[in-house]
Design a protein around this motif. Structure first.
Motif, PDB file in Angstrom:
ATOM      1  N   GLY A  16     -26.717   4.032 -22.914  1.00 45.24           N
ATOM      2  CA  GLY A  16     -26.376   2.859 -23.696  1.00 45.24           C
ATOM      3  C   GLY A  16     -25.048   2.234 -23.327  1.00 45.24           C
ATOM      4  N   THR A 174     -29.691  -2.230 -25.323  1.00 49.60           N
ATOM      5  CA  THR A 174     -29.722  -0.935 -24.643  1.00 49.60           C
ATOM      6  C   THR A 174     -31.153  -0.395 -24.660  1.00 49.60           C
ATOM      7  N   PRO A 202     -24.596  -3.706 -21.729  1.00 48.92           N
ATOM      8  CA  PRO A 202     -23.547  -2.686 -21.674  1.00 48.92           C
ATOM      9  C   PRO A 202     -22.448  -3.015 -20.680  1.00 48.92           C
TER      10      PRO A 202
END
Length: 255
Positions: A16, A174, A202
């Motif tokens: 993530g 994510t 991210p």
């Protein structure tokens, strides 16, 4: 923003947002150590993995004692399940506070001496949930509000040796986005509520973290940088516009 030769620790850096941050620091040339309870399912290029439960104070202190050098600590590990306050006892909410507020404090204290020697910096990964009501994630929002305040106090107490800043992060796409926003149609609908028209990647958060840790931000400490695509449109605007459109339609029907 070149970070060659600098050692960066990213907690919760195996997936993530954390993985995006780790990749960004690695691309900037840093020696990156990612910490988590489990190794990444997909290896992260140019990083090293260290098994660590950030809630275990003794393990955290041992980890930093064994680390020869540290230039940047990114306190990213955190999160929460959706849980209404009255649906769980205080112990469950306290666990959320422990992970999202007490663990970053423990990590920062354990890392302080290494960071002071390197005149390094700390980047806290905060959340927009810390500045607004967070129904269903109230303990998380409270922890993130506390984290931002903690960072500002650290920045004053530890200056000029260690800089401390916070990234206030909005919605990020994510591998777990479906748990929060539903399928692709749901994600697209949520993205339309963001002024920039998309969720963050991210890598967007990673780029901001690299900036705050770099010499380009040498005079920035105690700051909170919003990484939220412009935030959220005020709900009253959409409600007012909808009412106006509805009124126009009604007038058209009458005429």
């Amino acid at each position: 923003m070149e970070l060659s030769g600098r050692v960066v620790v990213v907690t919760g850096g195996t997936r993530g947002v954390g993985a995006g941050i780790a990749r960004s620091f690695a691309e900037a040339g840093a020696d990156v150590v990612v910490c988590a309870r489990r190794p990444p399912e997909v290896p992260l290029p140019k990083t090293r993995f260290a098994r660590l439960d950030v809630r275990d104070g003794e393990a955290v202190r041992h980890f930093f004692t064994e680390l020869p050098r540290l230039d940047v600590l990114v306190n990213n590990a955190g999160g929460t399940p959706y849980r209404l306050l009255a649906d769980a006892g205080p112990e469950r909410h306290l666990r959320v506070l422990e992970l999202n507020l007490l663990a970053p404090l423990t990590l920062s204290l354990a890392a302080y001496e290494r960071l002071r020697q390197a005149r390094g910096s700390i980047v806290m990964i905060g959340s927009v949930s810390g500045g607004r009501p967070s129904p269903g994630t109230a303990a998380y929002g409270a922890a993130k509000a506390g984290l931002e305040n903690l960072a500002r106090s650290m920045a004053v107490e530890w200056a000029p040796d260690v800089r401390v800043n916070t990234l206030v992060v909005g919605m990020v796409r994510t591998e777990q986005s479906h748990l929060h926003y539903g399928d692709e149609q749901g994600i697209a609908a949520v993205a339309r509520t963001v002024p920039l028209g998309r969720l963050a990647e991210p890598s967007d958060v990673g780029a901001a973290a690299v900036f705050l840790a770099s010499d380009a931000a040498a005079y920035i400490s105690g700051a909170s940088l919003l990484v939220h695509g412009g935030g959220e449109r005020p709900a009253f605007l959409d409600a007012a516009n909808a009412a106006a459109i509805d009124g126009d339609h009604r007038q058209g029907d009458v005429s």
